[in-house]
Scaffold this active site. Structure first.
Site, PDB file in Angstrom:
ATOM      1  N   GLU A 116       0.899  -6.798  11.285  1.00 43.62           N
ATOM      2  CA  GLU A 116       2.254  -7.350  11.258  1.00 43.62           C
ATOM      3  C   GLU A 116       2.951  -7.029  12.586  1.00 43.62           C
ATOM      4  O   GLU A 116       3.097  -5.861  12.942  1.00 43.62           O
ATOM      5  CB  GLU A 116       3.046  -6.720  10.106  1.00 43.62           C
ATOM      6  CG  GLU A 116       4.431  -7.298   9.969  1.00 43.62           C
ATOM      7  CD  GLU A 116       5.234  -6.612   8.874  1.00 43.62           C
ATOM      8  OE1 GLU A 116       5.210  -5.372   8.791  1.00 43.62           O
ATOM      9  OE2 GLU A 116       5.898  -7.325   8.105  1.00 43.62           O
TER      10      GLU A 116
ATOM     11  N   LYS B 116      20.474   4.791   1.514  1.00 41.70           N
ATOM     12  CA  LYS B 116      20.334   5.143   2.928  1.00 41.70           C
ATOM     13  C   LYS B 116      19.994   3.865   3.704  1.00 41.70           C
ATOM     14  O   LYS B 116      18.886   3.358   3.658  1.00 41.70           O
ATOM     15  CB  LYS B 116      19.241   6.188   3.162  1.00 41.70           C
ATOM     16  CG  LYS B 116      19.461   6.816   4.538  1.00 41.70           C
ATOM     17  CD  LYS B 116      18.223   7.199   5.292  1.00 41.70           C
ATOM     18  CE  LYS B 116      17.391   6.165   5.911  1.00 41.70           C
ATOM     19  NZ  LYS B 116      17.925   5.461   7.088  1.00 41.70           N
TER      20      LYS B 116
ATOM     21  N   VAL C 103       5.669   4.176   6.299  1.00 42.25           N
ATOM     22  CA  VAL C 103       6.729   5.012   5.739  1.00 42.25           C
ATOM     23  C   VAL C 103       6.715   4.912   4.209  1.00 42.25           C
ATOM     24  O   VAL C 103       6.912   5.906   3.510  1.00 42.25           O
ATOM     25  CB  VAL C 103       8.111   4.618   6.313  1.00 42.25           C
ATOM     26  CG1 VAL C 103       9.204   5.466   5.679  1.00 42.25           C
ATOM     27  CG2 VAL C 103       8.129   4.792   7.828  1.00 42.25           C
TER      28      VAL C 103
ATOM     29  N   CYS D  93       9.651 -10.138   6.546  1.00 45.91           N
ATOM     30  CA  CYS D  93       8.402  -9.619   5.992  1.00 45.91           C
ATOM     31  C   CYS D  93       7.469 -10.720   5.503  1.00 45.91           C
ATOM     32  O   CYS D  93       6.262 -10.598   5.585  1.00 45.91           O
ATOM     33  CB  CYS D  93       8.706  -8.659   4.859  1.00 45.91           C
ATOM     34  SG  CYS D  93       9.896  -9.336   3.695  1.00 45.91           S
TER      35      CYS D  93
ATOM     36  N   GLU E 249       8.664  -2.278  -1.389  1.00 48.21           N
ATOM     37  CA  GLU E 249       8.629  -3.651  -0.848  1.00 48.21           C
ATOM     38  C   GLU E 249       8.251  -3.502   0.615  1.00 48.21           C
ATOM     39  O   GLU E 249       9.056  -3.048   1.427  1.00 48.21           O
ATOM     40  CB  GLU E 249      10.007  -4.315  -0.953  1.00 48.21           C
ATOM     41  CG  GLU E 249      10.673  -4.246  -2.308  1.00 48.21           C
ATOM     42  CD  GLU E 249       9.916  -4.966  -3.393  1.00 48.21           C
ATOM     43  OE1 GLU E 249       9.221  -5.948  -3.073  1.00 48.21           O
ATOM     44  OE2 GLU E 249       9.995  -4.533  -4.548  1.00 48.21           O
TER      45      GLU E 249
ATOM     46  N   GLY F  79      10.509  -1.433   3.521  1.00 49.06           N
ATOM     47  CA  GLY F  79      10.223  -1.087   4.909  1.00 49.06           C
ATOM     48  C   GLY F  79       8.741  -1.187   5.184  1.00 49.06           C
ATOM     49  O   GLY F  79       8.016  -1.963   4.551  1.00 49.06           O
ATOM     50  N   SER F  80       8.276  -0.385   6.120  1.00 50.88           N
ATOM     51  CA  SER F  80       6.896  -0.495   6.584  1.00 50.88           C
ATOM     52  C   SER F  80       5.926   0.216   5.629  1.00 50.88           C
ATOM     53  O   SER F  80       6.305   1.177   4.958  1.00 50.88           O
ATOM     54  CB  SER F  80       6.779   0.127   7.977  1.00 50.88           C
ATOM     55  OG  SER F  80       7.153   1.490   7.904  1.00 50.88           O
TER      56      SER F  80
HETATM   57  P1  NAD Z   1      10.714   1.451   8.409  1.00 49.25           P
HETATM   58  O1  NAD Z   1       9.675   1.759   7.399  1.00 49.25           O
HETATM   59  O2  NAD Z   1      10.582   2.005   9.763  1.00 49.25           O
HETATM   60  O3  NAD Z   1      12.154   1.906   7.900  1.00 49.25           O
HETATM   61  C1  NAD Z   1      12.670   1.497   6.651  1.00 49.25           C
HETATM   62  C2  NAD Z   1      13.670   2.525   6.193  1.00 49.25           C
HETATM   63  O4  NAD Z   1      12.973   3.744   5.964  1.00 49.25           O
HETATM   64  C3  NAD Z   1      14.787   2.836   7.178  1.00 49.25           C
HETATM   65  O5  NAD Z   1      15.986   3.071   6.479  1.00 49.25           O
HETATM   66  C4  NAD Z   1      14.296   4.122   7.818  1.00 49.25           C
HETATM   67  O6  NAD Z   1      15.341   4.933   8.323  1.00 49.25           O
HETATM   68  C5  NAD Z   1      13.628   4.797   6.638  1.00 49.25           C
HETATM   69  N1  NAD Z   1      12.642   5.821   7.010  1.00 49.25           N
HETATM   70  C6  NAD Z   1      11.981   5.964   8.177  1.00 49.25           C
HETATM   71  N2  NAD Z   1      11.194   7.058   8.143  1.00 49.25           N
HETATM   72  C7  NAD Z   1      11.352   7.609   6.920  1.00 49.25           C
HETATM   73  C8  NAD Z   1      10.785   8.734   6.265  1.00 49.25           C
HETATM   74  N3  NAD Z   1       9.904   9.532   6.865  1.00 49.25           N
HETATM   75  N4  NAD Z   1      11.143   8.988   4.988  1.00 49.25           N
HETATM   76  C9  NAD Z   1      12.022   8.185   4.354  1.00 49.25           C
HETATM   77  N5  NAD Z   1      12.618   7.124   4.927  1.00 49.25           N
HETATM   78  C10 NAD Z   1      12.276   6.820   6.198  1.00 49.25           C
HETATM   79  O7  NAD Z   1      10.791  -0.137   8.420  1.00 49.25           O
HETATM   80  P2  NAD Z   1      11.706  -1.058   9.321  1.00 49.25           P
HETATM   81  O8  NAD Z   1      11.134  -1.052  10.689  1.00 49.25           O
HETATM   82  O9  NAD Z   1      13.138  -0.695   9.128  1.00 49.25           O
HETATM   83  O10 NAD Z   1      11.505  -2.480   8.618  1.00 49.25           O
HETATM   84  C11 NAD Z   1      10.448  -3.301   8.923  1.00 49.25           C
HETATM   85  C12 NAD Z   1       9.401  -3.269   7.846  1.00 49.25           C
HETATM   86  O11 NAD Z   1      10.003  -3.564   6.576  1.00 49.25           O
HETATM   87  C13 NAD Z   1       8.362  -4.340   8.043  1.00 49.25           C
HETATM   88  O12 NAD Z   1       7.081  -3.824   7.762  1.00 49.25           O
HETATM   89  C14 NAD Z   1       8.754  -5.403   7.024  1.00 49.25           C
HETATM   90  O13 NAD Z   1       7.724  -6.256   6.649  1.00 49.25           O
HETATM   91  C15 NAD Z   1       9.244  -4.558   5.897  1.00 49.25           C
HETATM   92  N6  NAD Z   1      10.108  -5.329   4.991  1.00 49.25           N
HETATM   93  C16 NAD Z   1       9.631  -5.664   3.743  1.00 49.25           C
HETATM   94  C17 NAD Z   1      10.424  -6.426   2.877  1.00 49.25           C
HETATM   95  C18 NAD Z   1       9.930  -6.830   1.509  1.00 49.25           C
HETATM   96  O14 NAD Z   1      10.749  -7.264   0.699  1.00 49.25           O
HETATM   97  N7  NAD Z   1       8.642  -6.730   1.207  1.00 49.25           N
HETATM   98  C19 NAD Z   1      11.701  -6.823   3.280  1.00 49.25           C
HETATM   99  C20 NAD Z   1      12.137  -6.465   4.551  1.00 49.25           C
HETATM  100  C21 NAD Z   1      11.339  -5.707   5.390  1.00 49.25           C
END
Ligand code: NAD
Length: 495
Positions: free
Chosen positions: A397, A188, A245, A297, A263, A241-242
């Site tokens: 962040e 996804k 979530v 990140c 991650e 992601g965050s």
């Molecule tokens: P996000 O958590 O908002 O979204 C990430 C993904 O999760 C998206 O595909 C989103 O649609 C999905 N998502 C959202 N709500 C969900 C739910 N309730 N259930 C399941 N999936 C859901 O994050 P973002 O804003 O897309 O990305 C930014 C974040 O990602 C930052 O915190 C960044 O540091 C982190 N990040 C970490 C790494 C790493 O390798 N550690 C790499 C890139 C980004």
């Protein structure tokens, strides 16, 4: 406006884009759609089918079927590697097309996408394909009076939830080890940036990946991501992601006892000692801060500067940031593009307001950037703040081009400041005294410590966060392949 490659125009003209399930392009069951926009202009790039629960079910079922019937898991690793190498070659061949798609969808400079995002993705596929060939699928174990061995077998359906900042690179960091190990995938992508992942499906088909081995279901986090995380048919999940979530995804996986890899975010520090080369270090940190418009990140957003070099260092960093070429990602010469969405722009501006309200002062005022030719774009200027270490901008962040600077006197004080963070993804230390630099690098609590550099990635070096930055082993390391292989022991008494 930059000229698009014919292949990119053709791809965008194929919208509304569909879901890719079982080797077929299909509409969402409920016919829902969402728009993905060009952050540089604010204009709609394409309408995309929005997956919901029923589509997640279909994708997981297609993947389960492929695991049983496609022959992919049972292929000898070297035969799978041939297919994955073919896919990597196709990615390289389509590098500029993919880079243009990524630049349009994310807003990042084309040169960055063509120079890093796309080629590194191809290299990741090759790395895990090659590693899988050198991994023993059957390991004999010495057990007295028994014949015993351990098999390493794929899990089955592996789910991947990807963020918007490096959609193509992180897609490959996720699926490469899983596919090389013989698993099947349901992906996804983020709703802001689904395009390069959809284009990837065309290349996967051309490479000969069997139908159903890769399924892509764009859609909103909730319902699509949430339904995927809670699906009882998945055998592993990897989320990038965050932390907020990530936590909810981990809870959903926990309910089904599905292993999860997270991650998450970061608040990386750079510790600058008094003996650094001021010009080189200012260049390097400005590059790190502005890479992908700060939406990285692991980037360095807390700059701890030895008090004796505070003034000359701040002067240099500020001068470089003031002359940064902010603009449309596809125009040559653009050093920093827009942020990905209006929501992200408001997040950055909101943090600046909160930081100042809590007592931070601006060494370089950020804020909205006006790009006259691209008025609808989501542009921000870089900012440098300073103030108390407990300020919200020093702790949380922001995910934009904003650094928080703090002076320090002694090494122990700097290490203590670094380790006050509840994140633990990546930090760097800058000094010509390598003995001191190593000492500090080892004392900083994080998955990655860099010396006289920031943002170094290499296959074979695990990239893994600790504390709030992640769990489950990370990516890019050799161990990651084994995360996608479950051990199964076979033991027989010898008569
Ligand atoms: P996000 O958590 O908002 O979204 C990430 C993904 O999760 C998206 O595909 C989103 O649609 C999905 N998502 C959202 N709500 C969900 C739910 N309730 N259930 C399941 N999936 C859901 O994050 P973002 O804003 O897309 O990305 C930014 C974040 O990602 C930052 O915190 C960044 O540091 C982190 N990040 C970490 C790494 C790493 O390798 N550690 C790499 C890139 C980004």
């Amino acid at each position: 406006m930059a000229t698009l490659f014919a292949e990119v125009s053709h791809f965008l003209a194929s919208a509304p884009m569909k879901l890719f399930i079982g080797g077929q392009w299909v509409d969402a069951v409920r016919k829902g759609r969402f728009e993905t926009r060009d952050p540089g202009s604010g204009k709609v790039l394409a309408e995309v089918a929005a997956a919901e629960q029923e589509d997640v079910n279909r994708a997981v079922e297609a993947a389960q079927r492929a695991f049983k019937t496609s022959g992919w898991p049972a292929l000898p690793a070297n035969d799978r590697a041939v297919v994955l190498h073919r896919l990597a070659d196709l990615i390289d061949k389509h590098r500029d097309i993919l880079a243009q798609i990524e630049s349009l969808d994310v807003g990042k400079p084309f040169a960055q996408a063509a120079g890093f995002d796309v080629p590194f993705a191809a290299q990741t596929l090759r790395y895990y394909a090659d590693l899988s060939v050198h991994t023993r699928p059957r390991e004999p174990v010495a057990v007295s009076r028994h014949e015993a061995y351990t098999l390493r077998v794929p899990y089955g359906v592996c789910a991947f939830i990807i963020p918007w900042n490096f959609p193509f690179t992180l897609l490959s960091w996720g699926v490469s080890p899983a596919l090389a190990a013989g698993n099947v995938a349901v992906v996804k992508p983020a709703e802001d940036t689904p395009l390069s992942t959809l284009y990837f499906c065309h290349l996967a088909q051309q490479a000969g990946i069997p139908d159903g081995v890769i399924n892509v279901i764009p859609g909103y986090g909730d319902p699509a991501g949430a339904a995927l995380a809670a699906h009882p048919g998945i055998r592993r999940l990897s989320f990038t992601g965050s932390p907020e979530v990530g936590r909810s995804v981990a809870v959903a996986c926990g309910a089904n006892l599905v292993p999860v890899k997270l991650e998450l975010g970061g608040k990386g520090a750079a510790v600058l000692f008094e003996d650094i080369d001021l010009d080189q270090t200012a260049d390097a940190l400005v590059s790190a801060l502005t890479l992908n418009t700060g939406q990285v990140c692991c980037t360095a957003t807390r700059w701890l500067v030895h008090e004796s070099i505070w003034d000359p260092f701040v002067k240099r960093a500020k001068a470089r940031l003031e002359h940064l070429n902010i603009g449309y990602g596809l125009l040559p010469g653009t050093e920093m593009g827009p942020v990905v969405s209006p929501k992200q722009k408001e997040r950055v501006l909101g943090y600046l307001r909160r930081g100042v309200a809590e007592g931070a002062s601006a060494l370089l005022e950020g804020g909205e950037a006006e790009i006259p030719e691209f008025k609808g774009g989501f542009y921000v200027k870089p900012a440098l703040l300073t103030g108390p270490p407990e300020n919200v901008c020093a702790r949380e962040e922001i995910f934009g081009p904003v650094a928080y600077l703090l002076p320090f006197k002694a090494e122990a004080e700097a290490v203590d400041l670094v380790n006050r963070s509840f994140y633990g993804l990546a930090n760097s230390v800058w000094s010509q005294n390598l003995e001191r630099a190593r000492r500090v690098a080892e004392a900083m609590v994080s998955g990655n410590s860099w010396i006289n550099a920031h943002n170094v990635f290499a296959h074979g070096i695990p990239y893994a966060g600790t504390n709030l930055s992640g769990l489950g082993g990370g990516v890019l390391g050799p161990e990651t392949l084994f995360d996608y292989l479950r051990p199964q022991s076979v033991v027989r008494p010898l008569s």
